[in-house]
Design a protein around this motif. Structure first.
Motif, mmCIF file in Angstrom:
data_model
loop_
_atom_site.group_PDB
_atom_site.id
_atom_site.type_symbol
_atom_site.label_atom_id
_atom_site.label_comp_id
_atom_site.label_asym_id
_atom_site.label_seq_id
_atom_site.Cartn_x
_atom_site.Cartn_y
_atom_site.Cartn_z
ATOM 1 N N ALA A 1 -3.739 7.056 12.266
ATOM 2 C CA ALA A 1 -5.185 7.205 12.482
ATOM 3 C C ALA A 1 -5.919 7.492 11.177
ATOM 4 O O ALA A 1 -6.931 6.860 10.877
ATOM 5 N N MET A 2 -5.409 8.434 10.414
ATOM 6 C CA MET A 2 -6.139 8.807 9.203
ATOM 7 C C MET A 2 -5.977 7.765 8.112
ATOM 8 O O MET A 2 -6.922 7.452 7.398
ATOM 9 N N ALA A 3 -4.778 7.186 8.019
ATOM 10 C CA ALA A 3 -4.558 6.130 7.017
ATOM 11 C C ALA A 3 -5.511 4.960 7.247
ATOM 12 O O ALA A 3 -5.961 4.322 6.293
ATOM 13 N N SER A 4 -5.825 4.689 8.513
ATOM 14 C CA SER A 4 -6.680 3.533 8.810
ATOM 15 C C SER A 4 -8.080 3.713 8.242
ATOM 16 O O SER A 4 -8.819 2.745 8.097
ATOM 17 N N LEU A 5 -8.460 4.954 7.931
ATOM 18 C CA LEU A 5 -9.791 5.212 7.384
ATOM 19 C C LEU A 5 -9.763 5.432 5.871
ATOM 20 O O LEU A 5 -10.783 5.763 5.275
ATOM 21 N N SER A 6 -8.608 5.262 5.230
ATOM 22 C CA SER A 6 -8.535 5.505 3.785
ATOM 23 C C SER A 6 -9.247 4.367 3.048
ATOM 24 O O SER A 6 -9.384 3.261 3.564
ATOM 25 N N PRO A 7 -9.738 4.654 1.816
ATOM 26 C CA PRO A 7 -10.549 3.661 1.094
ATOM 27 C C PRO A 7 -9.889 2.283 0.993
ATOM 28 O O PRO A 7 -10.550 1.263 1.194
ATOM 29 N N VAL A 8 -8.607 2.223 0.716
ATOM 30 C CA VAL A 8 -7.984 0.919 0.503
ATOM 31 C C VAL A 8 -8.011 0.063 1.778
ATOM 32 O O VAL A 8 -8.060 -1.165 1.711
ATOM 33 N N VAL B 1 -9.150 -4.810 5.262
ATOM 34 C CA VAL B 1 -9.889 -5.472 6.348
ATOM 35 C C VAL B 1 -10.671 -6.662 5.793
ATOM 36 O O VAL B 1 -10.646 -7.761 6.361
ATOM 37 N N LYS B 2 -11.332 -6.462 4.650
ATOM 38 C CA LYS B 2 -12.101 -7.568 4.033
ATOM 39 C C LYS B 2 -11.167 -8.714 3.634
ATOM 40 O O LYS B 2 -11.483 -9.881 3.849
ATOM 41 N N LEU C 1 0.854 -1.200 0.000
ATOM 42 C CA LEU C 1 0.000 0.000 0.000
ATOM 43 C C LEU C 1 0.885 1.243 0.000
ATOM 44 O O LEU C 1 1.994 1.228 0.554
ATOM 45 N N VAL C 2 0.383 2.303 -0.616
ATOM 46 C CA VAL C 2 1.113 3.571 -0.640
ATOM 47 C C VAL C 2 0.179 4.676 -0.154
ATOM 48 O O VAL C 2 -0.864 4.928 -0.759
ATOM 49 N N PHE C 3 0.538 5.294 0.950
ATOM 50 C CA PHE C 3 -0.214 6.430 1.498
ATOM 51 C C PHE C 3 0.594 7.695 1.241
ATOM 52 O O PHE C 3 1.816 7.625 1.067
ATOM 53 N N PRO C 4 -0.039 8.862 1.255
ATOM 54 C CA PRO C 4 0.761 10.083 1.218
ATOM 55 C C PRO C 4 1.630 10.119 2.476
ATOM 56 O O PRO C 4 1.085 10.045 3.592
ATOM 57 N N GLY C 5 2.924 10.147 2.305
ATOM 58 C CA GLY C 5 3.820 10.146 3.464
ATOM 59 C C GLY C 5 4.465 8.803 3.743
ATOM 60 O O GLY C 5 5.330 8.707 4.609
ATOM 61 N N ASP D 1 -7.376 3.699 -3.808
ATOM 62 C CA ASP D 1 -7.952 2.603 -4.594
ATOM 63 C C ASP D 1 -9.018 1.876 -3.785
ATOM 64 O O ASP D 1 -8.898 1.732 -2.565
ATOM 65 N N THR D 2 -10.035 1.414 -4.497
ATOM 66 C CA THR D 2 -11.127 0.724 -3.814
ATOM 67 C C THR D 2 -11.132 -0.765 -4.143
ATOM 68 O O THR D 2 -12.077 -1.467 -3.832
ATOM 69 N N ALA D 3 -10.066 -1.226 -4.781
ATOM 70 C CA ALA D 3 -9.943 -2.666 -5.047
ATOM 71 C C ALA D 3 -8.487 -3.058 -4.945
ATOM 72 O O ALA D 3 -7.599 -2.256 -5.236
#
Lengths: 224, 83
Positions: free
Chosen positions: A64-71, A76-77, A8-12, A38-40
């Motif tokens: 905290a904020m990354a944990s709520l990002s779409p990917v 989790v699924k 995964l790649v997050f800003p930062g 990304d959502t898939a």
């Protein structure tokens, strides 16, 4: 069929490429990069890596904020389906914030950013992540964080100790982490979070190649 | 409506920033005298506008925000003011 992973790649994020190279060179597998919006996820993944860094600038709380990002909803699924997930450093913080792992990571009790090679004891060899480590032999990886002090309430600590969820312990506790915990997995055993970086210790030239054992353990488990 | 959220580490969770600030305040006592300071806690205040028809509705939404993002209830507690 070769090992298939996604990072995964997050800003930062700043260890995303390290993770890609570490997994590729350790396993010979294929690694895709997946953007946080990304959502898939790619299909047929054997491993999802949540890399280290400073996602969202570590604002509010680390991860905290990354944990709520779409990917992360997809991660989790996937974890619920049994896909292996490893969160390293900031990735460990993100997994705790997302609820995939118990507890939380707080500021090191030294108040210092700790950046050094660190000695670990493999506490549980009977996991997909650690089956390749030699029993009784300590492991060296690199620590690089300011918030690596694992905390959980007494009931949670008792539960994770009783279930064998503690995977790595510090030989010398650098940050005040409860029960010297350096790496922790979920009850099912497919989600691991750890503060030390296997992605900075996968070739002898880096000072240690113990990190490669972790990625190869996963590859062997998946192939078995 | 204006919402104000205070987030602090729970009692019993070691607040290393608070300890450092306390040490600095105490340490300055040779010059200026704050050896009487103890139990320093460092927290956060978040202020924002929230569109809602009643204070109750706003408060319920802010509570949801706190539980999901603004606080980590493993280690932090929060208080909400809506006005």
């Amino acid at each position: 069929m070769s090992f298939k992973a996604a990072v995964l790649v997050f800003p930062g994020s700043n260890c995303d490429r390290d993770c890609k190279v570490a997994v590729e060179r350790s396993t010979g597998g294929h690694v895709d990069m997946v953007w946080h919006q990304d959502t898939a996820l790619p299909s047929g993944l054997d491993l999802i890596v949540v890399p280290g860094g400073f996602s969202y600038g570590d604002y509010l709380r680390c991860g905290a904020m990354a944990s709520l990002s779409p990917v992360m909803a997809e991660v989790v699924k996937a974890a619920e389906r049994g896909v292996n997930v490893i969160g390293i450093c900031n990735g460990f913080q993100i997994l705790c914030e997302s609820g995939l792992l118990p507890g939380a990571l707080m500021r090191n009790n030294t108040l210092k950013y700790i950046c050094k090679p660190i000695e670990l004891k493999v506490e549980n060899h009977n996991t997909a992540f650690t089956q390749g480590f030699t029993p009784g032999k300590s492991v060296w990886m690199t620590q690089g964080n300011a918030d690596g002090n694992f905390v959980a309430d007494a009931d949670t600590l008792n539960a994770i100790e009783g279930n064998g969820q503690v995977v790595f312990r510090y030989v010398e506790n650098p940050n005040g982490s409860a029960n010297d915990i350096a790496g922790l997995m979920n009850e099912r055993g497919n989600v691991l979070g750890m503060m030390p970086h296997p992605d900075r210790a996968f070739e002898a030239e880096l000072g240690s190649d113990d990190g490669a054992i972790l990625f190869r353990s996963l590859m062997e488990r998946v192939a078995a | 409506m204006k919402a104000k959220v205070h987030v602090f580490l729970k009692p019993g969770v070691l607040d290393v920033q608070g300890k450092a600030v306390e040490g600095a305040l105490n340490g300055l006592s040779t010059v200026q005298g704050w050896a009487n300071v103890s139990h320093v806690r460092v927290g956060k205040v978040l202020e924002f506008d929230v569109a809602a028809t009643t204070a109750e509705e706003a408060k319920a939404q802010v509570k949801d925000m706190c539980d999901k993002l603004l606080a980590n209830t493993v280690i932090e507690s929060y208080t909400i003011e809506v006005a």
